[in-house]
Design an enzyme around this catalytic site. Structure first.
Site, PDB file in Angstrom:
ATOM      1  N   PHE A 140       0.853  -1.193   0.000  1.00  0.00           N
ATOM      2  CA  PHE A 140       0.000   0.000   0.000  1.00  0.00           C
ATOM      3  C   PHE A 140       0.881   1.233   0.000  1.00  0.00           C
ATOM      4  CE2 PHE A 140      -2.453   3.420   1.973  1.00  0.00           C
ATOM      5  CZ  PHE A 140      -3.583   3.395   1.170  1.00  0.00           C
ATOM      6  N   ASP A 225       9.119   2.796   1.567  1.00  0.00           N
ATOM      7  CA  ASP A 225       7.947   3.512   2.050  1.00  0.00           C
ATOM      8  C   ASP A 225       7.836   3.237   3.551  1.00  0.00           C
ATOM      9  OD1 ASP A 225       5.447   4.318   2.886  1.00  0.00           O
ATOM     10  OD2 ASP A 225       4.407   3.599   1.090  1.00  0.00           O
ATOM     11  N   LYS A 254       2.404   9.826   8.363  1.00  0.00           N
ATOM     12  CA  LYS A 254       1.731   9.353   9.572  1.00  0.00           C
ATOM     13  C   LYS A 254       2.347   9.911  10.869  1.00  0.00           C
ATOM     14  CE  LYS A 254      -1.008   5.623   7.774  1.00  0.00           C
ATOM     15  NZ  LYS A 254      -0.643   4.926   6.561  1.00  0.00           N
TER      16      LYS A 254
HETATM   17  C1  LIG Z   1      -0.951   5.249   5.134  1.00  0.00           C
HETATM   18  C2  LIG Z   1       0.093   4.874   4.133  1.00  0.00           C
HETATM   19  C3  LIG Z   1       0.284   5.609   2.951  1.00  0.00           C
HETATM   20  C4  LIG Z   1      -0.618   6.735   2.544  1.00  0.00           C
HETATM   21  O1  LIG Z   1      -0.560   7.824   3.399  1.00  0.00           O
HETATM   22  P1  LIG Z   1      -1.680   8.986   3.256  1.00  0.00           P
HETATM   23  O2  LIG Z   1      -1.242   9.997   4.247  1.00  0.00           O
HETATM   24  O3  LIG Z   1      -2.998   8.355   3.565  1.00  0.00           O
HETATM   25  O4  LIG Z   1      -1.634   9.469   1.864  1.00  0.00           O
HETATM   26  C5  LIG Z   1       1.324   5.248   2.130  1.00  0.00           C
HETATM   27  N1  LIG Z   1       2.133   4.219   2.431  1.00  0.00           N
HETATM   28  C6  LIG Z   1       1.976   3.483   3.551  1.00  0.00           C
HETATM   29  C7  LIG Z   1       2.922   2.360   3.844  1.00  0.00           C
HETATM   30  C8  LIG Z   1       0.940   3.760   4.430  1.00  0.00           C
HETATM   31  O5  LIG Z   1       0.747   3.001   5.518  1.00  0.00           O
END
Ligand SMILES: *Cc1c(COP(=O)(O)O)cnc(C)c1O
Length: 404
Positions: A140, A225, A254
């Site tokens: 994700f 990421d 986050k």
């Molecule tokens: C939550 C998340 C995202 C997206 O972040 P947003 O602030 O919702 O755009 C991207 N990568 C990972 C691994 C995430 O957990």
């Protein structure tokens, strides 16, 4: 406690686009790892705003940083720089492999910047053909069109028109598949050191080392990421620090702002130079309010007390969950690192993570799912031990009701 009668959960269905299905209560106040809803009911919060509220709710250091900055300067745009952004960038550079920082507002935007930069880096040096991005199935990376396309969950990209090209997916933790998919046309390999949304699945250090070697062999950038796994979540400032495998680009969001929207893309000087003046931007990226708060969050999180405390709290929660796994047979295993934990539903309870979330809420406990088969916990990094104990007690009651 005042009850706000003006709006409630049912108004969501009346005035909000129906892309979310929020739970049946509306929180109105938070302090530390406790939340209160409109009716004054209290909850232990082990959801942590999905790994965002790193210091819990309304931490005094964050409130102070925000109010201080709010009385000083809110916004200037990127035709000017500002002190909070420069200070935060300096701290991130000092604390990581990176030489350079780009700020944005969300995880998706940080990843969007990372993917665009990787493409631009390759294009400038090797030409148009080196544009392939390889990502992992089940990963994700956000909800913009580029990030859902790189993300490995087709349900998030289907139905939004022609797919973006030049993106391939391979199974997570499968070196042979990655090796077969890579070529000199690969510009970047993107992965989460711990797949969060995909079910709280940590990558092995050996896998990360092999991915790094393949990237070096094919002259491709390695992008981590760390939007969910970073900012102290694992007990290190970033998860890559545990493995010793250093990426070329890292994204953070986050927990970075502890609840104030901000994200960052970190990279080396050699890669960063390919985002020359005018190639990319964001109106709010590097906003003084956001950077002032994130700077303070980083000061608090990046200390031995907090990072060692994450490992200690991990132990407390994991041993409680394992005890419940044995007692009720509902969980087959507990996985994850630090305070990003997944309790995996046992065979006969598959698909029931949602039921646990609902029962837990009824018992005054907020937990998350990561897919239908994993109960996910991502609490504050400084959650009080008493809150952990109370939360585990409430989960115990919820599980008793589930199996009854
Ligand atoms: C939550 C998340 C995202 C997206 O972040 P947003 O602030 O919702 O755009 C991207 N990568 C990972 C691994 C995430 O957990």
């Amino acid at each position: 406690m005042t009850v706000s009668a003006e709006v409630g959960r049912s108004d969501f269905d009346r005035v909000m686009v129906p892309n979310y299905a929020p739970v049946n209560m509306v929180p109105v106040r938070g302090a530390g790892s406790r939340l209160w809803d409109q009716q004054g009911r209290e909850y232990v919060d082990l959801a942590g705003g999905i790994a965002v509220n790193a210091l819990g709710h309304c931490h005094p250091a964050m409130v102070e940083a925000l109010t201080e900055q709010a009385n000083r300067l809110w916004h200037v745009s990127n035709i000017m720089t500002n002190e909070p952004a420069l200070r935060l960038a300096d701290k991130l550079v000092a604390a990581t492999f990176a030489d350079k920082v780009f700020f944005a507002n969300s995880g998706a935007e940080a990843n969007e910047a990372a993917f665009k930069l990787a493409r631009r880096w390759a294009h400038n040096q090797f030409g148009v053909d080196k544009s392939q991005i390889i990502a992992c199935s089940n990963s994700f990376h956000g909800r913009s069109l580029f990030t859902v396309s790189v993300g490995g969950q087709p349900k998030y990209s289907e139905g939004f028109g022609p797919a973006l090209g030049g993106i391939s997916h391979v199974p997570y933790q499968d070196v042979a598949a990655l090796e077969a998919a890579m070529s000199d046309q690969t510009c970047a390999v993107v992965l989460e050191p711990i797949q969060g949304e995909g079910g709280v699945i940590p990558a092995s250090d050996e896998y990360l080392r092999q991915v790094r070697a393949l990237c070096d062999k094919h002259n491709a950038l390695l992008v981590f990421d760390e939007v969910q796994s970073g900012m102290g979540r694992t007990g290190k400032l970033f998860a890559y620090m545990d493995s010793g495998v250093v990426p070329d680009i890292l994204t953070s969001a986050k927990s970075l702002g502890g609840g104030f929207p901000i994200s960052a893309m970190l990279t080396t000087a050699a890669v960063a130079e390919h985002f020359a003046v005018g190639t990319h931007g964001s109106t709010y990226g590097g906003n003084p309010l956001a950077c002032a708060v994130a700077g303070r969050v980083l000061d608090v999180v990046n200390t031995p007390e907090v990072l060692d405390g994450v490992r200690h709290r991990h132990q407390l929660i994991v041993s409680a969950l394992e005890k419940m796994a044995t007692e009720f047979g509902v969980f087959s295993s507990v996985r994850g690192r630090g305070l990003l934990l997944g309790a995996v539903m046992a065979e006969q309870w598959r698909g029931k993570a949602k039921d646990i979330q609902v029962l837990a809420q009824e018992e005054g406990l907020l937990v998350l799912q990561a897919g239908p088969d994993v109960v996910r916990l991502a609490p504050s990094l400084i959650i009080e031990e008493a809150d952990i104990a109370e939360g585990m007690q409430r989960l115990q009651t919820a599980l008793q009701r589930l199996v009854a």
